[in-house]
Write a protein that holds these residues in place. Structure first.
Motif, PDB file in Angstrom:
ATOM      1  N   THR A 100       6.416  -8.013  10.264  1.00 33.39           N
ATOM      2  CA  THR A 100       6.774  -6.782   9.557  1.00 33.39           C
ATOM      3  C   THR A 100       5.625  -5.772   9.504  1.00 33.39           C
ATOM      4  OG1 THR A 100       6.166  -7.706   7.391  1.00 33.39           O
ATOM      5  CG2 THR A 100       8.452  -8.020   8.140  1.00 33.39           C
ATOM      6  N   LEU A 101       4.403  -6.207   9.781  1.00 31.13           N
ATOM      7  CA  LEU A 101       3.251  -5.308   9.791  1.00 31.13           C
ATOM      8  C   LEU A 101       2.162  -5.934  10.647  1.00 31.13           C
ATOM      9  CD1 LEU A 101       1.912  -2.696   8.456  1.00 31.13           C
ATOM     10  CD2 LEU A 101       0.836  -4.301   6.848  1.00 31.13           C
ATOM     11  N   VAL A 102       1.508  -5.095  11.472  1.00 28.83           N
ATOM     12  CA  VAL A 102       0.334  -5.517  12.232  1.00 28.83           C
ATOM     13  C   VAL A 102      -0.883  -4.839  11.624  1.00 28.83           C
ATOM     14  CG1 VAL A 102      -0.838  -5.395  14.472  1.00 28.83           C
ATOM     15  CG2 VAL A 102       1.593  -5.982  14.362  1.00 28.83           C
ATOM     16  N   THR A 103      -1.959  -5.606  11.462  1.00 30.51           N
ATOM     17  CA  THR A 103      -3.180  -5.074  10.870  1.00 30.51           C
ATOM     18  C   THR A 103      -4.370  -5.338  11.793  1.00 30.51           C
ATOM     19  OG1 THR A 103      -3.673  -7.130   9.665  1.00 30.51           O
ATOM     20  CG2 THR A 103      -2.319  -5.487   8.536  1.00 30.51           C
ATOM     21  N   ALA A 104      -5.448  -4.630  11.516  1.00 32.25           N
ATOM     22  CA  ALA A 104      -6.721  -4.852  12.204  1.00 32.25           C
ATOM     23  C   ALA A 104      -7.810  -4.233  11.347  1.00 32.25           C
ATOM     24  CB  ALA A 104      -6.723  -4.225  13.596  1.00 32.25           C
ATOM     25  N   SER A 105      -8.994  -4.780  11.440  1.00 33.49           N
ATOM     26  CA  SER A 105     -10.147  -4.218  10.745  1.00 33.49           C
ATOM     27  C   SER A 105     -11.332  -4.161  11.691  1.00 33.49           C
ATOM     28  CB  SER A 105     -10.512  -5.065   9.516  1.00 33.49           C
ATOM     29  OG  SER A 105      -9.485  -5.051   8.555  1.00 33.49           O
ATOM     30  N   ALA A 106     -12.012  -3.024  11.719  1.00 28.10           N
ATOM     31  CA  ALA A 106     -13.217  -2.850  12.539  1.00 28.10           C
ATOM     32  C   ALA A 106     -12.956  -3.262  13.986  1.00 28.10           C
ATOM     33  CB  ALA A 106     -14.373  -3.665  11.954  1.00 28.10           C
ATOM     34  N   ILE A 128       7.535  -1.771  14.302  1.00 24.50           N
ATOM     35  CA  ILE A 128       6.575  -2.423  13.406  1.00 24.50           C
ATOM     36  C   ILE A 128       5.462  -1.441  13.052  1.00 24.50           C
ATOM     37  CG2 ILE A 128       4.942  -4.329  13.144  1.00 24.50           C
ATOM     38  CD1 ILE A 128       6.538  -5.843  15.271  1.00 24.50           C
ATOM     39  N   GLY A 129       5.125  -1.363  11.762  1.00 25.28           N
ATOM     40  CA  GLY A 129       4.035  -0.518  11.316  1.00 25.28           C
ATOM     41  C   GLY A 129       2.672  -1.121  11.607  1.00 25.28           C
ATOM     42  N   PHE A 130       1.642  -0.265  11.521  1.00 25.88           N
ATOM     43  CA  PHE A 130       0.286  -0.656  11.887  1.00 25.88           C
ATOM     44  C   PHE A 130      -0.697  -0.110  10.868  1.00 25.88           C
ATOM     45  CE2 PHE A 130      -3.540   0.150  14.725  1.00 25.88           C
ATOM     46  CZ  PHE A 130      -3.912  -1.187  14.823  1.00 25.88           C
ATOM     47  N   TYR A 131      -1.568  -0.989  10.374  1.00 28.21           N
ATOM     48  CA  TYR A 131      -2.616  -0.615   9.421  1.00 28.21           C
ATOM     49  C   TYR A 131      -3.954  -1.058  10.004  1.00 28.21           C
ATOM     50  CZ  TYR A 131      -5.624  -1.191   5.267  1.00 28.21           C
ATOM     51  OH  TYR A 131      -6.664  -1.167   4.368  1.00 28.21           O
ATOM     52  N   GLY A 186       5.830   8.008  18.083  1.00 26.53           N
ATOM     53  CA  GLY A 186       6.922   8.136  17.129  1.00 26.53           C
ATOM     54  C   GLY A 186       6.630   7.645  15.722  1.00 26.53           C
ATOM     55  N   PHE A 187       5.362   7.500  15.396  1.00 25.41           N
ATOM     56  CA  PHE A 187       4.984   7.041  14.061  1.00 25.41           C
ATOM     57  C   PHE A 187       4.592   8.218  13.172  1.00 25.41           C
ATOM     58  CE2 PHE A 187       4.368   3.348  16.703  1.00 25.41           C
ATOM     59  CZ  PHE A 187       4.616   2.256  15.886  1.00 25.41           C
ATOM     60  N   ASP A 188       4.811   8.052  11.879  1.00 26.44           N
ATOM     61  CA  ASP A 188       4.188   8.923  10.885  1.00 26.44           C
ATOM     62  C   ASP A 188       2.816   8.336  10.595  1.00 26.44           C
ATOM     63  OD1 ASP A 188       6.377  10.627  10.633  1.00 26.44           O
ATOM     64  OD2 ASP A 188       7.304   9.350   9.125  1.00 26.44           O
ATOM     65  N   THR A 189       1.781   9.139  10.695  1.00 32.30           N
ATOM     66  CA  THR A 189       0.420   8.622  10.595  1.00 32.30           C
ATOM     67  C   THR A 189      -0.345   9.268   9.446  1.00 32.30           C
ATOM     68  OG1 THR A 189      -0.431  10.255  12.166  1.00 32.30           O
ATOM     69  CG2 THR A 189       0.319   8.136  13.064  1.00 32.30           C
ATOM     70  N   GLN A 244     -12.991   5.183   9.240  1.00 34.05           N
ATOM     71  CA  GLN A 244     -11.675   5.729   8.921  1.00 34.05           C
ATOM     72  C   GLN A 244     -10.639   4.618   8.905  1.00 34.05           C
ATOM     73  OE1 GLN A 244     -11.400   8.715  12.077  1.00 34.05           O
ATOM     74  NE2 GLN A 244     -11.838  10.329  10.603  1.00 34.05           N
ATOM     75  N   ASP A 245      -9.693   4.739   7.982  1.00 33.02           N
ATOM     76  CA  ASP A 245      -8.544   3.843   7.902  1.00 33.02           C
ATOM     77  C   ASP A 245      -7.314   4.593   8.397  1.00 33.02           C
ATOM     78  OD1 ASP A 245     -10.325   2.152   6.669  1.00 33.02           O
ATOM     79  OD2 ASP A 245      -9.393   2.253   4.690  1.00 33.02           O
ATOM     80  N   LEU A 246      -6.454   3.890   9.115  1.00 28.64           N
ATOM     81  CA  LEU A 246      -5.244   4.490   9.667  1.00 28.64           C
ATOM     82  C   LEU A 246      -4.028   3.685   9.243  1.00 28.64           C
ATOM     83  CD1 LEU A 246      -3.706   6.342  11.804  1.00 28.64           C
ATOM     84  CD2 LEU A 246      -4.154   4.472  13.438  1.00 28.64           C
ATOM     85  N   LEU A 247      -2.980   4.382   8.821  1.00 23.71           N
ATOM     86  CA  LEU A 247      -1.674   3.759   8.605  1.00 23.71           C
ATOM     87  C   LEU A 247      -0.667   4.500   9.463  1.00 23.71           C
ATOM     88  CD1 LEU A 247       0.051   1.671   7.066  1.00 23.71           C
ATOM     89  CD2 LEU A 247       0.462   3.443   5.342  1.00 23.71           C
ATOM     90  N   ALA A 248       0.048   3.759  10.300  1.00 22.41           N
ATOM     91  CA  ALA A 248       1.061   4.340  11.187  1.00 22.41           C
ATOM     92  C   ALA A 248       2.368   3.613  10.945  1.00 22.41           C
ATOM     93  CB  ALA A 248       0.626   4.202  12.651  1.00 22.41           C
ATOM     94  N   LEU A 249       3.385   4.346  10.493  1.00 22.95           N
ATOM     95  CA  LEU A 249       4.677   3.759  10.163  1.00 22.95           C
ATOM     96  C   LEU A 249       5.777   4.404  11.000  1.00 22.95           C
ATOM     97  CD1 LEU A 249       4.444   3.690   6.263  1.00 22.95           C
ATOM     98  CD2 LEU A 249       3.851   1.877   7.879  1.00 22.95           C
ATOM     99  N   PRO A 250       6.693   3.585  11.531  1.00 21.43           N
ATOM    100  CA  PRO A 250       7.831   4.171  12.243  1.00 21.43           C
ATOM    101  C   PRO A 250       8.543   5.166  11.332  1.00 21.43           C
ATOM    102  CG  PRO A 250       7.765   1.787  12.556  1.00 21.43           C
ATOM    103  CD  PRO A 250       6.747   2.116  11.511  1.00 21.43           C
ATOM    104  N   SER A 251       8.871   6.314  11.853  1.00 18.67           N
ATOM    105  CA  SER A 251       9.391   7.403  11.013  1.00 18.67           C
ATOM    106  C   SER A 251      10.532   6.991  10.130  1.00 18.67           C
ATOM    107  CB  SER A 251       9.811   8.571  11.905  1.00 18.67           C
ATOM    108  OG  SER A 251       8.700   9.106  12.602  1.00 18.67           O
ATOM    109  N   GLN A 252      11.473   6.204  10.664  1.00 23.33           N
ATOM    110  CA  GLN A 252      12.656   5.843   9.889  1.00 23.33           C
ATOM    111  C   GLN A 252      12.342   4.829   8.786  1.00 23.33           C
ATOM    112  OE1 GLN A 252      12.065   5.127  13.015  1.00 23.33           O
ATOM    113  NE2 GLN A 252      12.809   3.107  13.634  1.00 23.33           N
TER     114      GLN A 252
END
Length: 256
Positions: A100-106, A128-131, A186-189, A244-252
């Motif tokens: 339901t979510l993919v993450t990564a740090s540094a 799938i969203g990305f943080y 196609g993500f909201d970022t 910087q931190d990024l959150l990218a979520l599918p628009s819908q």
């Protein structure tokens, strides 16, 4: 491309303090009521620990790294975490079913542009969203300043753009590039600053950071890199390293 458990342990408290809280909370909500989270380049599990106090009980984790020793440390953090020894260059091998979510740090600043584009397209196809937290952005400030600070920063930033195993890395451009790549897919970022603030209470990390910067700068031709490191460690003071931190979520699926 690899990091020692000792360095990861030194930086984790500073990472935790630097993360943008609002973006972390949004990422947690985006993972849903029954989160299944995949952490890329998980190391010893710092992302898991940073988010564990916020996510619902029973969350499932897929921990991905190419270092079995680091994965073994991370696995001990969550009883039922699944670990995957994988080469991040093979995105098609990621076990994304149910995630339901993919993450990564540094991580993003170590990766090439093509890899980030491919990841964005892959996650867009899956919805799938990305943080991604703590991507280095090229900012490096010292207070008080010393001669050589600017030269060391410039040389280090050149080094950060070198090949880390998959091609020329994005380095300081990672945050802005990733935001554009995910928006095009196609993500909201949303992007937020997450700077390190390294003071006297982090003396050991400060020392190791300076030595690492000097080593990289020396490889890029800075002749007095070791002298700068000696003086920089002796001077102490406050160090600010931009991230910087990024959150990218599918628009819908965007949740505010």
């Amino acid at each position: 491309m690899g990091f020692s458990p000792e360095w990861l342990s030194l930086r984790e408290p500073v990472d935790r303090q630097a993360r943008d809280d609002a973006l972390t909370q949004r990422a947690v909500r985006a993972a849903g009521p029954r989160p299944v989270i995949m952490d890329l380049g998980c190391g010893t599990g710092s992302t898991l620990r940073a988010m564990s106090g916020h996510i619902p009980a029973g969350a499932q984790w897929h921990l991905v790294d190419n270092d079995p020793a680091l994965l073994a440390i991370a696995r001990d953090q969550v009883r039922d975490a699944r670990t995957h020894v994988l080469d991040l260059g093979q995105l098609s091998a990621l076990p994304l079913d149910g995630v339901t979510l993919v993450t990564a740090s540094a991580l993003l600043d170590l990766m090439p542009a093509a890899w980030v584009r491919d990841l964005a397209r892959l996650l867009a196809d899956r919805g799938i969203g990305f943080y991604a937290a703590l991507s280095y952005d090229g900012v490096m400030n010292w207070d008080p300043t010393l001669p050589g600070d600017a030269e060391a920063r410039a040389a280090f930033n050149r080094h950060q753009r070198g090949d880390k195993g998959l091609g020329p890395a994005l380095g300081p451009d990672a945050g802005s590039f990733a935001r554009s790549a995910f928006a095009e897919a196609g993500f909201d970022t949303t992007i937020a600053d997450s700077p390190w603030k390294i003071g006297a209470e982090h003396a050991r990390m400060h020392e190791q950071l300076v030595l690492g910067i000097a080593g990289a700068a020396g490889e890029q031709g800075m002749e007095r890199a070791n002298d700068w490191a000696r003086d920089r460690i002796a001077q102490g003071g406050l160090c600010t390293i931009g991230h910087q931190d990024l959150l990218a979520l599918p628009s819908q699926d965007r949740k505010d």
